[in-house]
Design an enzyme around this catalytic site. Structure first.
Site, PDB file in Angstrom:
ATOM      1  CG  LEU A 136      -2.184  -1.103   1.336  1.00 37.54           C
ATOM      2  CD1 LEU A 136      -2.970  -1.017   2.645  1.00 37.54           C
ATOM      3  CD2 LEU A 136      -3.183  -0.717   0.086  1.00 37.54           C
ATOM      4  N   GLY A 156       9.067   6.915   6.066  1.00 42.28           N
ATOM      5  CA  GLY A 156      10.264   6.163   7.206  1.00 42.28           C
ATOM      6  C   GLY A 156       9.956   5.876   7.573  1.00 42.28           C
ATOM      7  CE1 TYR A 158      -6.412  -1.634   1.897  1.00 43.62           C
ATOM      8  CE2 TYR A 158      -9.342  -1.873   1.344  1.00 43.62           C
ATOM      9  CZ  TYR A 158      -7.778  -1.509   1.141  1.00 43.62           C
ATOM     10  OH  TYR A 158      -7.502  -1.630  -0.684  1.00 43.62           O
ATOM     11  CG  ASP A 201       4.163  13.299  11.427  1.00 43.53           C
ATOM     12  OD1 ASP A 201       4.004  15.027  10.711  1.00 43.53           O
ATOM     13  OD2 ASP A 201       4.023  12.589  10.553  1.00 43.53           O
ATOM     14  CB  ALA A 259       1.472  11.900   4.429  1.00 41.83           C
ATOM     15  CG  ASN A 260       0.444  10.862   8.828  1.00 42.51           C
ATOM     16  OD1 ASN A 260       0.526   9.741   8.703  1.00 42.51           O
ATOM     17  ND2 ASN A 260       0.827  11.196  10.232  1.00 42.51           N
ATOM     18  CG  ASP A 274       0.561   6.727  10.541  1.00 42.46           C
ATOM     19  OD1 ASP A 274       0.263   5.400  10.372  1.00 42.46           O
ATOM     20  OD2 ASP A 274       1.798   7.081   9.523  1.00 42.46           O
TER      21      ASP A 274
END
Length: 395
Positions: free
Chosen positions: A25, A29, A106, A149, A153-154, A168
């Site tokens: 997926l 980092g 998911y 964070d 993207a999260n 995350d």
């Protein structure tokens, strides 16, 4: 080295055969994310692997490596405490192999990062997703869990319902504690205190949220871009005031403009007190959109058949209908075109005239590509685009 097993002709599995690997997926980092099937429960899951050895720079079996694995387990337990509609659920944590991994819900969707970074989002999308993010953060903060964070993207946006799932939680703290040199706590969205290498708290999450909302409203983060030097970005976050979003793009309601700027206050004490307070402020912006739409519905020639249905709810339903028809028929089918026209009109009625113009322009170009430059549907879309460019309906 990730430990996998398989029969001669069978699928690769991890976790003692419980998780059947399906596909890759993504990578970051911290490690790889793989799609898998939980064989015991027959459901799709996402496995997030953390290469502890890579994070710590220590060989497997070393004291530092063991400490990293232990902390990963603790962080997994912490993240699992957060149960909320807008937060991706943690089902399990497996530390049996060389690379420990989390078993996560998911999410069939795309990261917000794929929606931003160019044109501003539709105003209703910004308000809707901002409210959902704040609700998810509020649920985490009630459990004493700080994300550290928050970035596009999260934040995943589901395909079916166009809703937020935050992922995350806690992994940035894990990276800090294990002396990771990854991009956790991305500089574009990092709070001033995090730029000073302080651990930060709930209000650090709110600053990062302000950066994300700023990008949704304007199309770019408050400072720099993805090619900026991290040290220069850190200085800007600590010492420079951003230009107000409303000074850069039209139609930003004053309450939304004010909220974003309050989230971007340099001192945590000057930011909103909590994610719950931000949620209430976002609801106030929704009421502003509803008020604008109500005034426009009173103008002559308006359809009042759904006057009792809120504009934000109508926009969300129209968006779902467009998404379904796009998958079923494509972008320029007559049914899809009609649904896209409805969405554009509702967007303009909400006060987002720029968004209506953008939606009509996309529609016109799609119809031209499909049917030719003089297609009736394309010309109609551009005519409606011009009307909203000139101010839409009379008020």
């Amino acid at each position: 080295m990730r430990e996998t097993t398989s029969d001669a002709d069978g699928p690769m599995t991890v976790g003692g055969g419980r998780y059947e690997l399906i596909g890759h997926l993504g990578s970051g980092g911290m490690g790889d994310v793989l799609e898998a099937r939980d064989v015991n429960l027959n459901r799709r899951v996402a496995l997030k692997f953390l290469g502890a050895g890579r994070l710590t720079g220590a060989a497997p079996g070393s004291e530092r490596y063991i400490r990293a694995r232990e902390m990963f387990v603790r962080e997994g337990h912490t993240m699992a405490r957060v149960e909320h509609t807008y937060v991706a659920t943690i089902f399990d944590c497996d530390i049996g192999g060389a690379d420990p991994f989390l078993v996560m819900e998911y999410v069939d969707g795309r990261p917000l990062a794929e929606y931003v970074g160019g044109d501003p989002l539709l105003l209703e999308q910004t308000v809707r997703w901002s409210g959902q993010i704040t609700e998810g953060l509020a649920a985490a903060h009630r459990e004493g869990v700080v994300h550290r964070d928050v970035k596009p993207a999260n934040i995943l946006i589901t395909h079916d319902s166009s809703e937020v799932r935050i992922i995350d939680f806690g992994l940035a703290r894990f990276a800090d504690a294990t002396e990771s040199h990854t991009d956790m706590g991305t500089p574009l969205y990092r709070s001033p205190e995090r730029c000073r290498f302080e651990s930060g708290d709930e209000r650090s999450d709110l600053y990062s949220l302000g950066c994300v909302m700023y990008e949704m409203v304007t199309g770019w983060p408050p400072f720099g871009d993805r090619h900026s030097d991290p040290a220069a970005l850190a200085k800007e976050h600590q010492y420079r005031s951003p230009v107000r979003p409303g000074q850069q793009v039209p139609d930003v309601p004053d309450p939304l403009d004010d909220l974003i700027m309050s989230l971007l206050a340099k001192s945590p004490a000057d930011r909103p007190r909590s994610a719950r307070a931000v949620t209430r402020a976002v609801r106030e912006v929704e009421r502003v959109l509803e008020s604008v739409a109500a005034r426009r519905r009173q103008a002559p020639g308006h359809d009042t058949s759904q006057a009792d249905v809120g504009i934000t709810e109508r926009i969300r339903e129209a968006e779902k209908r467009v998404r379904r028809l796009l998958l079923q028929f494509g972008s320029a089918h007559d049914e899809t075109v009609a649904a896209r026209v409805e969405l554009a009109e509702l967007t303009g009625e909400s006060g987002d005239e720029r968004g209506a113009v953008e939606l009509y322009e996309r529609l016109g170009r799609d119809c031209q590509r499909r049917y030719g430059p003089h297609d009736r549907r394309a010309l109609d879309a551009f005519e409606k685009m011009t009307r909203w460019t000139e101010g839409g309906y009379e008020r």
